[in-house]
Design a protein around this motif. Structure first.
Motif, PDB file in Angstrom:
ATOM      1  N   VAL A  77       0.816  -1.205   0.000  1.00 44.86           N
ATOM      2  CA  VAL A  77       0.000   0.000   0.000  1.00 44.86           C
ATOM      3  C   VAL A  77       0.849   1.253   0.000  1.00 44.86           C
ATOM      4  O   VAL A  77       0.410   2.315  -0.440  1.00 44.86           O
ATOM      5  N   SER A  78       2.067   1.173   0.496  1.00 39.38           N
ATOM      6  CA  SER A  78       2.901   2.360   0.606  1.00 39.38           C
ATOM      7  C   SER A  78       3.253   2.959  -0.747  1.00 39.38           C
ATOM      8  O   SER A  78       3.651   4.117  -0.834  1.00 39.38           O
ATOM      9  N   SER A  79       3.119   2.185  -1.840  1.00 42.22           N
ATOM     10  CA  SER A  79       3.491   2.689  -3.159  1.00 42.22           C
ATOM     11  C   SER A  79       2.293   3.151  -3.981  1.00 42.22           C
ATOM     12  O   SER A  79       2.456   3.594  -5.120  1.00 42.22           O
ATOM     13  N   GLN A  80       1.075   3.062  -3.422  1.00 41.21           N
ATOM     14  CA  GLN A  80      -0.103   3.441  -4.182  1.00 41.21           C
ATOM     15  C   GLN A  80      -0.363   4.953  -4.107  1.00 41.21           C
ATOM     16  O   GLN A  80      -0.071   5.600  -3.100  1.00 41.21           O
ATOM     17  N   LEU A  81      -0.919   5.483  -5.198  1.00 45.17           N
ATOM     18  CA  LEU A  81      -1.110   6.927  -5.334  1.00 45.17           C
ATOM     19  C   LEU A  81      -2.449   7.351  -4.746  1.00 45.17           C
ATOM     20  O   LEU A  81      -3.480   6.734  -5.008  1.00 45.17           O
ATOM     21  N   VAL A  82      -2.422   8.421  -3.946  1.00 43.53           N
ATOM     22  CA  VAL A  82      -3.637   8.916  -3.286  1.00 43.53           C
ATOM     23  C   VAL A  82      -4.292   9.990  -4.153  1.00 43.53           C
ATOM     24  O   VAL A  82      -3.625  10.899  -4.654  1.00 43.53           O
ATOM     25  N   PHE A  83      -5.617   9.879  -4.332  1.00 42.19           N
ATOM     26  CA  PHE A  83      -6.376  10.876  -5.093  1.00 42.19           C
ATOM     27  C   PHE A  83      -7.021  11.893  -4.152  1.00 42.19           C
ATOM     28  O   PHE A  83      -6.966  13.102  -4.388  1.00 42.19           O
ATOM     29  N   ARG A  84      -7.637  11.417  -3.055  1.00 38.21           N
ATOM     30  CA  ARG A  84      -8.200  12.336  -2.073  1.00 38.21           C
ATOM     31  C   ARG A  84      -8.254  11.664  -0.707  1.00 38.21           C
ATOM     32  O   ARG A  84      -8.133  10.439  -0.600  1.00 38.21           O
ATOM     33  N   VAL A  85      -8.441  12.474   0.332  1.00 38.81           N
ATOM     34  CA  VAL A  85      -8.489  11.985   1.704  1.00 38.81           C
ATOM     35  C   VAL A  85      -9.785  12.458   2.352  1.00 38.81           C
ATOM     36  O   VAL A  85     -10.178  13.622   2.189  1.00 38.81           O
ATOM     37  N   GLU A  86     -10.435  11.573   3.087  1.00 41.05           N
ATOM     38  CA  GLU A  86     -11.609  11.953   3.870  1.00 41.05           C
ATOM     39  C   GLU A  86     -11.370  11.578   5.327  1.00 41.05           C
ATOM     40  O   GLU A  86     -10.729  10.565   5.617  1.00 41.05           O
ATOM     41  N   VAL A  87     -11.888  12.413   6.245  1.00 49.81           N
ATOM     42  CA  VAL A  87     -11.796  12.139   7.676  1.00 49.81           C
ATOM     43  C   VAL A  87     -13.219  12.085   8.225  1.00 49.81           C
ATOM     44  O   VAL A  87     -13.943  13.083   8.174  1.00 49.81           O
ATOM     45  N   LEU A  88     -13.623  10.935   8.726  1.00 48.81           N
ATOM     46  CA  LEU A  88     -14.989  10.726   9.197  1.00 48.81           C
ATOM     47  C   LEU A  88     -15.012  10.572  10.710  1.00 48.81           C
ATOM     48  O   LEU A  88     -14.048  10.088  11.323  1.00 48.81           O
ATOM     49  N   ASP A  89     -16.129  10.991  11.312  1.00 49.54           N
ATOM     50  CA  ASP A  89     -16.324  10.810  12.758  1.00 49.54           C
ATOM     51  C   ASP A  89     -16.768   9.367  12.990  1.00 49.54           C
ATOM     52  O   ASP A  89     -17.919   9.009  12.739  1.00 49.54           O
ATOM     53  N   PHE A  90     -15.865   8.516  13.456  1.00 54.30           N
ATOM     54  CA  PHE A  90     -16.111   7.083  13.513  1.00 54.30           C
ATOM     55  C   PHE A  90     -16.865   6.668  14.779  1.00 54.30           C
ATOM     56  O   PHE A  90     -17.900   6.024  14.718  1.00 54.30           O
ATOM     57  N   ASP A  91     -16.321   7.027  15.946  1.00 49.99           N
ATOM     58  CA  ASP A  91     -16.987   6.721  17.207  1.00 49.99           C
ATOM     59  C   ASP A  91     -16.531   7.727  18.262  1.00 49.99           C
ATOM     60  O   ASP A  91     -15.941   8.761  17.923  1.00 49.99           O
ATOM     61  N   GLY A  92     -16.804   7.441  19.517  1.00 48.65           N
ATOM     62  CA  GLY A  92     -16.508   8.405  20.573  1.00 48.65           C
ATOM     63  C   GLY A  92     -15.042   8.737  20.744  1.00 48.65           C
ATOM     64  O   GLY A  92     -14.703   9.805  21.269  1.00 48.65           O
ATOM     65  N   SER A  93     -14.147   7.848  20.286  1.00 44.86           N
ATOM     66  CA  SER A  93     -12.713   8.091  20.524  1.00 44.86           C
ATOM     67  C   SER A  93     -11.859   8.071  19.261  1.00 44.86           C
ATOM     68  O   SER A  93     -10.651   8.292  19.335  1.00 44.86           O
ATOM     69  N   ASN A  94     -12.469   7.826  18.106  1.00 41.91           N
ATOM     70  CA  ASN A  94     -11.654   7.696  16.887  1.00 41.91           C
ATOM     71  C   ASN A  94     -12.236   8.449  15.697  1.00 41.91           C
ATOM     72  O   ASN A  94     -13.462   8.559  15.548  1.00 41.91           O
ATOM     73  N   TRP A  95     -11.340   8.963  14.874  1.00 46.23           N
ATOM     74  CA  TRP A  95     -11.669   9.399  13.524  1.00 46.23           C
ATOM     75  C   TRP A  95     -11.258   8.283  12.565  1.00 46.23           C
ATOM     76  O   TRP A  95     -10.327   7.523  12.843  1.00 46.23           O
ATOM     77  N   LEU A  96     -11.963   8.194  11.453  1.00 42.97           N
ATOM     78  CA  LEU A  96     -11.623   7.221  10.413  1.00 42.97           C
ATOM     79  C   LEU A  96     -11.080   7.968   9.205  1.00 42.97           C
ATOM     80  O   LEU A  96     -11.772   8.809   8.632  1.00 42.97           O
TER      81      LEU A  96
END
Length: 314
Positions: free
Chosen positions: A119-138
């Motif tokens: 996965v470290s060599s794959q190209l990123v097109f966009r990033v999203e940050v979602l509210d996952f639960d009480g203690s984590n973002w996804l």
């Protein structure tokens, strides 16, 4: 070694009849009855005796027929198949890797161990940050094909939607059109430009992302077939460490390769071999597709599967 044409034909028949999924000793009468053979049992027995003298066959006990030796397998695979020319620079999609592993495992009752794309060599097109639960973002790192790598990170002290949107905007600046590995380097280099409320957590997040993206991964399918078909006293260590072992053994080898019993790390199991082919992305090496199987497996049919892959890719 050089075999005369008749001995070659009889040796090939022995290999085909032995590698049929059952692995029973092959009798001379059985070969004499094969279509196109046109020889009597006595002629076949004489040929088998010569092949045994050459070290290609052996008889497990008197009147049991013949089975191939390790040297016989090596000779058969090197002389009868153009292995390095099969599936060269194979470039499958990840979905094809998984589908092929399941398909081959079920059809031929073999175990498939596949290194997933790095996965470290794959190209990123966009990033999203979602509210996952009480203690984590996804965090979703999405490529142009719409496939994503999903990673949970711990929320900062101020985890309001406004802060989350600011952090997502910053991550898009850092990762967009970059490889995942380059994005990690940029996270460290551009840390001072991150949203102020995220500064305290940024080091932790970078470490979490690095551990997730830099980890090797693999799938193993059909391991149960091995334990049913071969006599192994201990469990076989099949996974990332096994793939690393195969990569070391077959470094820089393209196309199909076979590792015979004495080349494998399974010290108490002398009935296995490995068929392996590397795969690529834009001609850059990714990992290997390995089939671990008994030597009695349908080797010719499995090789033909990869011949079809190679011809369809070209």
């Amino acid at each position: 070694m050089k075999l005369n044409p008749r001995d070659q034909q009889i040796f090939s028949a022995v290999m085909s009849l032995y590698c049929n999924g059952e692995g029973q000793p092959v009798a001379s009468t059985r070969i004499a009855k094969q279509k196109g053979m046109a020889v009597c049992s006595a002629t076949v027995r004489n040929a088998m005796a010569r092949l045994e003298k050459e070290g290609l066959l052996y008889s497990p006990h008197t009147s049991a027929g013949r089975v191939p030796t390790n040297a016989g397998f090596d000779y058969w695979l090197s002389e009868f198949f153009a292995l390095p020319e099969i599936a060269t620079y194979w470039q499958p999609q990840q979905a094809q890797l998984v589908e092929l592993a399941h398909g081959l495992s079920q059809r031929y009752k073999v175990c498939c161990c596949v290194g997933l794309p790095q996965v470290s060599s794959q190209l990123v097109f966009r990033v999203e940050v979602l509210d996952f639960d009480g203690s984590n973002w996804l965090i979703l790192l999405i490529d142009r094909a719409g496939q994503s790598h999903n990673i949970c990170i711990s929320k900062p002290e101020d985890s309001s939607d406004a802060v989350r949107y600011q952090f997502a905007t910053w991550l898009n600046t850092v990762f967009s059109q970059q490889t995942l590995m380059e994005g990690l380097y940029r996270m460290q280099a551009m840390a001072s430009t991150a949203p102020h409320n995220c500064h305290d957590s940024l080091t932790q997040w970078t470490r979490q992302l690095s551990q997730k993206l830099g980890s090797d991964n693999s799938i193993v399918v059909g391991e149960n077939y091995l334990y049913r078909q071969v006599d192994c006293q201990t469990s076989l260590n099949i996974g990332v460490s096994f793939l690393n072992f195969v990569e070391d053994k077959l470094a820089f080898k393209n196309g199909l390769s076979v590792l015979n019993t004495e080349q494998l790390p399974f010290t108490d199991c002398n009935e296995l071999m490995v068929i392996s082919v590397p795969y690529f992305n834009n001609h850059e090496y990714q990992s290997r597709f390995c089939i671990i199987c008994p030597k009695s497996a349908q080797i010719e049919a499995i090789i033909q599967e990869f011949e079809l892959i190679g011809s369809s890719a070209s």
